[in-house]
Design an enzyme around this catalytic site. Structure first.
Site, PDB file in Angstrom:
ATOM      1  CG  HIS A  64      -1.754  -1.183   1.384  1.00  0.00           C
ATOM      2  ND1 HIS A  64      -3.081  -1.234   0.988  1.00  0.00           N
ATOM      3  CD2 HIS A  64      -1.472  -2.423   1.883  1.00  0.00           C
ATOM      4  CE1 HIS A  64      -3.571  -2.435   1.242  1.00  0.00           C
ATOM      5  NE2 HIS A  64      -2.615  -3.168   1.783  1.00  0.00           N
ATOM      6  CG  ASP A 323      -0.830  -6.835   2.610  1.00  0.00           C
ATOM      7  OD1 ASP A 323      -1.119  -5.862   1.888  1.00  0.00           O
ATOM      8  OD2 ASP A 323      -1.684  -7.497   3.227  1.00  0.00           O
TER       9      ASP A 323
END
Length: 434
Positions: A64, A323
């Site tokens: 992200h 992640d």
């Protein structure tokens, strides 16, 4: 610049090599790989690499970026710098920015931002000021499957494909199975990966921890394994019926590994990944109530961790994803169940995985490096070159013995939401080439 790396441990999953070599690099290519290289030009920079590891550049499947919309968490530049410091030569961002990456214009904007930053080298912390520069990694962008990742209306998938997205994913559970079926039909001719995070939000409810004895002891709302496994089973049925290849994200339970193994044995076109923290920690770690251990999916029970590790070694779980999920200090300083789920990881994953999986001899170095480099590249429909003469030099040089402290001055990421904050780690990336 021409560089000679002397006596470096070459780990190459493409050639299945784990041996000591001299490696000569010039003009962005590997020139020579041999047990001893003596014939070099006078301007060659010679580096003693005894004890160091050289492997293909690491590839992160999904993480992200705060930018656009949440630059206080992470800018695109800090994200790419953190990826390079962690040994990644290719890094992929999910579309959950603000605005969401659900249209070609935003894809183009991010690509232009990356191109403007392309000339910026960076020294890898915490090495000395004379440390070599590493390039920023190649940026991959996942395009959203649904508008505003709301799970209701498909994006213009063909337009996003033409804009250059690496593949399609909401990065959020997509529970409308009729819509999932249509997506699989639409993406089939586009030749791009499509990644799903199977999770039944009705079964998850308000849970924050994997169901089991530790959840009872710690008094936290549980999430049953069936929240994941039932969604995986439904997705596999659609894949069997439609035939479109899919990638299954964030696998976290032992039963999930069994389902994926059976599906692969039956010939279904699937790949799968788990995250690095799900391989290292289990529910017992949550005893500290450190909000950086609030993950989604949650950390597994010890039997889940054992199954995930075995699944990675066997290739049932193809890749280890990072992640990386940055949050500000203020966002994470809440009660465990109220804090947003996620932790940073780009600069921490390789040192910790090496320390706890390779040095303990549970994994071979080749097994770990494959799951962090060539296998995630394959999940994206890409290839990494072997460490052989005349091949591009997309490489990571790693010192498994160098110690450093996880603190603000040694991190490029803007956020510090990690349970290892303030701790001494062993292992650090020295340099990358791309």
């Amino acid at each position: 610049m021409t560089e000679l790396l002397q006596k470096v441990r070459v780990i190459d999953p493409v050639s299945e090599i784990d041996e000591l070599f001299d490696v000569l690099i010039a003009d962005g290519y590997i020139q020579t790989v041999a047990s001893h290289i003596a014939d070099i030009s006078p301007d060659t920079q010679i580096r003693d690499c005894q004890g160091l590891v050289l492997g293909p550049g690491l590839v992160d499947l999904y993480s992200h970026s705060g930018e656009p919309g949440f630059e206080e968490r992470e800018t695109l530049l800090s994200f790419l710098q953190a990826a390079a410091a962690g040994g990644f030569t290719r890094a992929s961002i999910l579309p959950d920015t603000s605005p969401v990456i659900d249209n070609p214009a935003l894809v183009a904007q991010l690509q232009q931002t990356r191109e403007r930053q392309g000339g910026q080298g960076r020294k890898i912390a915490p090495l000395s000021s004379s440390s070599p520069l590493s390039p920023l990694p190649l940026l991959h962008i996942w395009g959203a499957i649904t508008l505003d990742i709301a799970g209701k209306q498909m994006t213009e998938l063909a337009d996003l494909a033409s804009a250059g997205v690496v593949g399609f994913s909401d990065g959020e559970p997509l529970e409308n199975l009729a819509l999932v079926g249509r997506v699989l039909e639409y993406v089939q001719p586009l030749g791009k990966p499509v990644a799903f995070w199977p999770s039944d939000r009705q079964l998850t409810a308000n849970g924050v921890m994997r169901e089991g004895p530790d959840a009872l002891r710690f008094g936290l709302p549980p999430i049953p394994a069936s929240a994941e496994t039932s969604a995986i089973a439904a997705l596999l049925e659609l894949v069997a019926a439609i035939g479109t290849p899919v990638h299954i994200m964030r696998v976290s339970t032992s039963r999930s590994v069994e389902l994926i193994a059976s599906a692969k044995a039956a010939g279904l076109p699937i790949t799968a990944s788990t995250t690095w923290m799900h391989l290292l920690l289990d529910t017992k770690a949550v005893k500290s109530y450190n909000t950086s251990l609030h993950l989604d999916p949650p950390l597994g029970n010890p039997s889940d961790v054992a199954a995930l590790r075995a699944g990675v070694r066997a290739g049932v779980i193809d890749a280890i994803a990072i992640d990386h999920t940055p949050y500000s200090y203020e966002e994470k300083v809440q009660a465990f169940a109220e804090a947003p789920a996620g932790a940073i990881g780009l600069e921490l994953a390789l040192p910790l995985l090496w320390q706890y999986l390779v040095e303990t001899e549970e994994f071979t170095a080749l097994e770990l490096w494959r799951a962090l480099s060539t296998s995630p590249a394959a999940c994206l429909g890409q290839k990494l070159s072997a460490i052989l003469p005349h091949q591009p030099a997309e490489l990571t040089l790693f010192d498994p013995e160098q110690t450093w402290k996880v603190e603000r001055k040694n991190l490029y990421t803007l956020s510090q939401n990690t349970p290892w904050l303030g701790q001494q780690l062993k292992g650090h990336v020295v340099q990358t080439w791309r």
